[in-house]
Design a protein around this motif. Sequence first.
Motif, PDB file in Angstrom:
ATOM      1  N   ASP A   1       0.707  -1.207  -0.030  1.00 22.50           N
ATOM      2  CA  ASP A   1       0.039  -0.108   0.082  1.00 22.50           C
ATOM      3  C   ASP A   1       0.959   1.270   0.066  1.00 22.50           C
ATOM      4  O   ASP A   1       0.584   2.204  -0.690  1.00 22.50           O
ATOM      5  N   GLU A   2       1.901   1.315   0.548  1.00 26.67           N
ATOM      6  CA  GLU A   2       2.877   2.519   0.858  1.00 26.67           C
ATOM      7  C   GLU A   2       3.511   2.911  -0.311  1.00 26.67           C
ATOM      8  O   GLU A   2       3.914   3.939  -0.625  1.00 26.67           O
ATOM      9  N   ILE A   3       3.565   1.922  -1.454  1.00 29.79           N
ATOM     10  CA  ILE A   3       4.305   2.099  -2.498  1.00 29.79           C
ATOM     11  C   ILE A   3       3.440   2.428  -3.458  1.00 29.79           C
ATOM     12  O   ILE A   3       3.795   3.097  -4.589  1.00 29.79           O
ATOM     13  N   LEU A   4       2.105   2.237  -3.318  1.00 28.90           N
ATOM     14  CA  LEU A   4       1.108   2.707  -4.400  1.00 28.90           C
ATOM     15  C   LEU A   4       1.294   3.856  -5.017  1.00 28.90           C
ATOM     16  O   LEU A   4       1.194   4.022  -6.327  1.00 28.90           O
ATOM     17  N   PRO A   5       1.438   4.825  -4.313  1.00 25.51           N
ATOM     18  CA  PRO A   5       1.523   6.491  -4.951  1.00 25.51           C
ATOM     19  C   PRO A   5       2.758   6.434  -6.004  1.00 25.51           C
ATOM     20  O   PRO A   5       2.573   7.431  -6.616  1.00 25.51           O
ATOM     21  N   PHE A   6       3.608   5.515  -5.946  1.00 24.88           N
ATOM     22  CA  PHE A   6       4.843   5.428  -6.548  1.00 24.88           C
ATOM     23  C   PHE A   6       4.813   4.593  -8.011  1.00 24.88           C
ATOM     24  O   PHE A   6       5.765   4.287  -8.748  1.00 24.88           O
ATOM     25  N   ARG A   7       3.594   4.103  -7.939  1.00 21.58           N
ATOM     26  CA  ARG A   7       3.545   2.811  -8.911  1.00 21.58           C
ATOM     27  C   ARG A   7       3.922   3.346 -10.576  1.00 21.58           C
ATOM     28  O   ARG A   7       4.653   2.670 -11.095  1.00 21.58           O
ATOM     29  N   TYR A   8       3.506   4.437 -10.813  1.00 21.19           N
ATOM     30  CA  TYR A   8       3.564   4.821 -12.336  1.00 21.19           C
ATOM     31  C   TYR A   8       5.120   5.330 -12.403  1.00 21.19           C
ATOM     32  O   TYR A   8       5.819   5.080 -13.519  1.00 21.19           O
ATOM     33  N   LEU A   9       5.567   5.737 -11.483  1.00 21.13           N
ATOM     34  CA  LEU A   9       7.151   6.296 -11.620  1.00 21.13           C
ATOM     35  C   LEU A   9       7.913   4.890 -11.635  1.00 21.13           C
ATOM     36  O   LEU A   9       8.791   4.652 -12.488  1.00 21.13           O
TER      37      LEU A   9
END
Length: 463
Positions: free
Chosen positions: A148-156
């Motif tokens: 979950d904590e990595i989701l905001p960075f998934r596109y990068l």
Amino acid sequence: MSILHPPEAIRGMTKLEKDAFRVAVDMPVIEIEARDAGVVSRRVRLEPYLIGHKLKPLKNLLDSEKEGKKYLVFHPDEVQKEETKQKILEMIRRELGEEKALNWETLQKDLTFENWDTKSIFKAVLPEGIEYSSYTQTGHIIHCNFADEILPFRYLIAEVLLNKVVNCKTVVQKGNIITNVYRNLDLELLAGEMNYVTEVKETGLRFKMDFSKVYWNSRLSHEHERVSGMFNNQSLVYDACCGIGPFVLPATMKKKPKRVMANDLNPESVHWLKVNIDLNKIKKDKIEVHNIDAKQFIKEKVAADVIRLMKEESTSAETEIENQKKCEIHVVMNLPAYAVNFLPAFRGVLRQHSSELESIPEEKRWKWNVYCYLFAKSHVDVPDIWYEEESRRMCDEKTKWEKSLVVKCHKVRTVSSRKEMFCAQLELPYDFLLAEPLPEEPDAPFEPEEAEEPCSKRKKTEN
Ligand SMILES: C[S@@+](CC[C@H](N)C(=O)[O-])C[C@H]1O[C@@H](n2cnc3c(N)ncnc32)[C@H](O)[C@@H]1O
């Protein structure tokens, strides 16, 4: 922490901006004659100190601005101490001669996005203490699994992988839960082209597939090899949930069994299985293919096929006793979230053939082996042995026989903490195959299968 790292300004970046990765660094270098470069690289053991491959395309040897000169480029982390620097000069002088003028200098270089490897990039971008390394590659497709904590960075992360990983053209995220019956994944495209038809090699064979429509897991390659390696040229191999063929194809190619039948409920799996049979130049008549439910496959196709072949052989005068002994039936059921529910289908499966079976002497009846895959799950921390016991219990609960028919439990892999994948191997006696079938139970619900934990770490408990 290394002296060489991407600029701190990129921490928290969620959209890839390559320019922000540029940083000027002072590289420790020694200038040498270009003609001495060969001797130095062959005879002086500088590998532990040189910049190496980590910052590719930066190389150990760079052209100097002076004609006929080259720089040996060192990793600043490795040559921090004065005594190390002295030692390196001595090592080079020993080969080139004491009279050579060798000095330490600094060369300013710009390191850019191209120089950083994925590990350093993720470390620099993600909040401190959070790491990312969990992805798998199937042909040109990378599939990621995010906490979950990595989701905001998934596109990068996806863009970085697309740029950095060799052969990668598509990056997808798996849907968090596999709910559909065919066990394929709901895919979300994160970067690259939306092309899900890809090809991989496993045990020297080619497997082509539409990754969005069929099941494929490269982590099972050892298991495919282990099980298909157990067959021989007298085996009868029946794969009830064959997918695109990772058990039956190597078995057919390498072991040349007497009989191979493959089945899958997913028409797409069956389509790609046939493509792969062709692709690997296997003659079509070597594998009989079906597209029905596994229970029906066991009850109708397998039972009748075994009886027919066993009858043929038992009446044939030519069959050597040795070959008769090697003749065994192997039914593979790799659908771990559900396959135990197919076990009751074997009980009494030969009853409709009992009169034909009577004509076959007991010593000419072949042994039945079933390889039933399953997930053993716990809600609390338990010792490792619990998972094996649970696997046996799950099978026994379904066979409801006077004794356990499980002869072996092989741990395939750890899926997540408190969830193990096992292959339970059962031997089915003829009493069981001829027994009164159990009353039909309503179909067990298809359990959603949670995605694998990004990093499968299990808390150790005492055995
Ligand atoms: C976990 S995959 C394994 C595929 C393949 N054996 C492998 O090792 O890669 C399970 C397969 O079972 C198939 N399947 C699901 N339900 C089935 C059923 N009721 N009968 C037969 N096959 C089924 C799925 O379509 C899928 O291809």
